[in-house]
Write a protein that holds these residues in place. Structure first.
Motif, short mmCIF file in Angstrom:
data_model
loop_
_atom_site.label_atom_id
_atom_site.label_comp_id
_atom_site.label_asym_id
_atom_site.label_seq_id
_atom_site.Cartn_x
_atom_site.Cartn_y
_atom_site.Cartn_z
N UNK A 29 24.20 113.57 7.85
CA UNK A 29 25.24 114.59 8.02
C UNK A 29 26.67 114.08 7.82
N UNK A 30 26.81 112.85 7.36
CA UNK A 30 28.16 112.34 7.10
C UNK A 30 28.99 112.18 8.36
N UNK A 31 28.37 111.61 9.39
CA UNK A 31 29.09 111.37 10.64
C UNK A 31 29.64 109.95 10.61
N UNK A 32 30.96 109.81 10.76
CA UNK A 32 31.60 108.50 10.64
C UNK A 32 32.26 108.04 11.94
N UNK A 33 32.16 108.88 12.96
CA UNK A 33 32.74 108.53 14.26
C UNK A 33 32.08 109.42 15.31
N UNK A 34 32.17 109.03 16.56
CA UNK A 34 31.70 109.87 17.65
C UNK A 34 32.80 109.97 18.71
N UNK A 35 32.84 111.03 19.49
CA UNK A 35 31.95 112.18 19.44
C UNK A 35 32.25 113.08 18.25
N UNK A 89 34.50 125.66 1.55
CA UNK A 89 35.36 124.94 2.50
C UNK A 89 34.55 123.91 3.30
N UNK A 90 33.32 124.32 3.69
CA UNK A 90 32.46 123.36 4.41
C UNK A 90 32.30 122.11 3.55
N UNK A 91 31.97 122.31 2.27
CA UNK A 91 31.78 121.17 1.36
C UNK A 91 33.04 120.32 1.27
N UNK A 92 34.19 120.99 1.19
CA UNK A 92 35.44 120.25 0.98
C UNK A 92 35.78 119.37 2.19
N UNK A 93 35.25 119.69 3.35
CA UNK A 93 35.54 118.90 4.56
C UNK A 93 34.44 117.90 4.89
N UNK A 94 33.39 117.86 4.08
CA UNK A 94 32.35 116.87 4.34
C UNK A 94 32.84 115.48 3.94
N UNK A 95 32.43 114.49 4.69
CA UNK A 95 32.74 113.10 4.33
C UNK A 95 31.53 112.54 3.59
N UNK A 96 31.67 112.40 2.27
CA UNK A 96 30.55 111.90 1.47
C UNK A 96 30.53 110.38 1.52
N UNK A 97 29.35 109.80 1.54
CA UNK A 97 29.28 108.34 1.65
C UNK A 97 29.57 107.66 0.32
N UNK A 98 30.08 106.44 0.39
CA UNK A 98 30.17 105.58 -0.80
C UNK A 98 28.89 104.75 -0.85
N UNK A 99 28.66 104.10 -1.98
CA UNK A 99 27.51 103.20 -2.10
C UNK A 99 27.61 102.09 -1.05
N UNK B 94 22.64 110.60 -4.24
CA UNK B 94 21.64 111.60 -3.83
C UNK B 94 21.95 112.16 -2.45
N UNK B 95 22.55 111.33 -1.60
CA UNK B 95 22.98 111.86 -0.29
C UNK B 95 24.06 112.92 -0.49
N UNK B 96 25.02 112.65 -1.39
CA UNK B 96 26.09 113.61 -1.66
C UNK B 96 25.53 114.92 -2.20
N UNK B 97 24.55 114.81 -3.10
CA UNK B 97 23.93 116.01 -3.67
C UNK B 97 23.23 116.82 -2.57
N UNK B 98 22.52 116.12 -1.70
CA UNK B 98 21.80 116.80 -0.61
C UNK B 98 22.79 117.47 0.34
N UNK B 99 23.90 116.78 0.64
CA UNK B 99 24.88 117.35 1.57
C UNK B 99 25.53 118.60 0.98
N UNK B 100 25.74 118.59 -0.33
CA UNK B 100 26.41 119.72 -0.98
C UNK B 100 25.58 121.01 -0.93
#
Lengths: 180, 135
Positions: A29-35, A89-99, B94-100
């Motif tokens: 879910x792209x969680x990078x900190x808690x809570x 908007x939900x997508x735009x606020x997601x934190x996508x992971x880097x490799x 693939x994680x980014x694709x799934x999240x989208x």
């Protein structure tokens, strides 16, 4: 684990408390900190992405987050189906992971397993690698502190916060209730 | 016989290391631990099948090569060869694709009493997913 058990059994809870040593949910879910919290609707769609959402104002002077803002939005969604944003908007606020972050998560998982197997040196080696790969991810940097026997509220933590701020405070983008 | 520990989203699995490919483990044991089975149509987990071009490199029937498995399924991997431990996970793309898709991925984790709980146990309900730490 002991602290979680004590807290979760103080009063009967209407929801389950799950233990995620491998940070599976952070990865999904792209969680990078808690809570952090996110909303999932009746059709299993994410309708609000992960964001910093303290339960109270205990750390407000530090975090600058007014916890009541999220609580109010949440009430409106639960009671009146009021959504805060559309899908884009939900997508735009997601934190996508880097490799690098994905690799760091794997190193961290190896560290957790090596530690369970009693290989402290191996665990430290993989924690170091995880932190080199994801130096600004709180779930990695701060999450490793208790595993290292380092106080997650102490000097090392403040050093990390300084580094993270200097890097432009990368992380959650939404900023629910943020005052500064 | 050396052991090979393979970590995936379902946890860590210990296998007897067998002499096949780069990282050979028993195909049957691998299937029961990870859910991935080599069939005629490819590597399959549930309804998902990934085509396997070079099935001889993947498996000799008895054993499966974990390194080849990771390559074919396009997963990312970290190997600690000196400690016989491997972690595999989702690649960033693939994680980014799934999240989208905004589809909430299900997961299964133990609660504080060790009972397994899945997101899908709460189907047709609004869910607040909270991540926190006790420190």
């Amino acid at each position: 684990m002991q602290a979680v058990k004590e807290w979760a059994t103080k009063e009967p809870l209407s929801y389950p408390v799950l233990i995620d040593t491998m940070h599976i949910v952070a990865d999904l879910y792209g969680i990078v900190n808690v809570p952090a919290a996110l909303w999932i609707d009746e059709n299993d769609k994410i309708v609000r992405p992960a964001d910093s959402t303290p339960a109270s104002d205990m750390w407000r002077s530090f975090s600058g987050v007014d916890s009541a803002v999220h609580h109010e939005l949440l009430r409106r969604w639960v009671r009146h189906d009021e959504l805060t944003m559309d899908a884009d908007e939900v997508r735009s606020f997601q934190v996508l992971p880097t490799s690098e972050v994905q690799q760091a998560r794997l190193h961290r998982r190896i560290a957790v397993v090596l530690r369970e197997q009693g290989d402290e040196d191996g665990a430290l080696e993989h924690m170091d690698k995880a932190e080199q790969l994801a130096p600004h991810d709180w779930t990695i940097r701060r999450g490793n502190m208790p595993l290292r026997g380092v106080d997650p509220f102490g000097e090392k933590f403040m050093e990390f916060v300084g580094e993270w701020s200097a890097a432009g405070s990368p992380g959650f983008k939404l900023g629910t209730g943020r005052e500064k | 016989m050396t052991q090979l520990t393979v970590i995936d989203e379902s946890g860590s699995h210990a296998f007897a290391h067998v002499g096949f490919g780069e990282m050979g483990v028993g195909a049957k044991e691998f299937a029961s631990a990870t859910g991935w089975t080599l069939k005629a149509e490819g590597l399959c987990k549930g309804e998902i099948c990934v085509p396997v071009r070079n099935s001889a490199a993947m498996s000799n029937g008895e054993a499966i090569d974990v390194a080849e498995f990771v390559r074919v399924t396009g997963r990312s991997m970290v190997v600690d060869a000196s400690r016989n431990i491997v972690a595999m996970g989702e690649q960033a793309s693939s994680r980014a694709t799934a999240m989208a898709t905004l589809d909430a991925s299900s997961f299964t984790l133990p609660d504080i009493n060790g009972n397994l709980v899945s997101l899908s146990d709460f189907a047709k309900r609004k869910k607040l997913l909270l991540a926190w730490s006790s420190w």
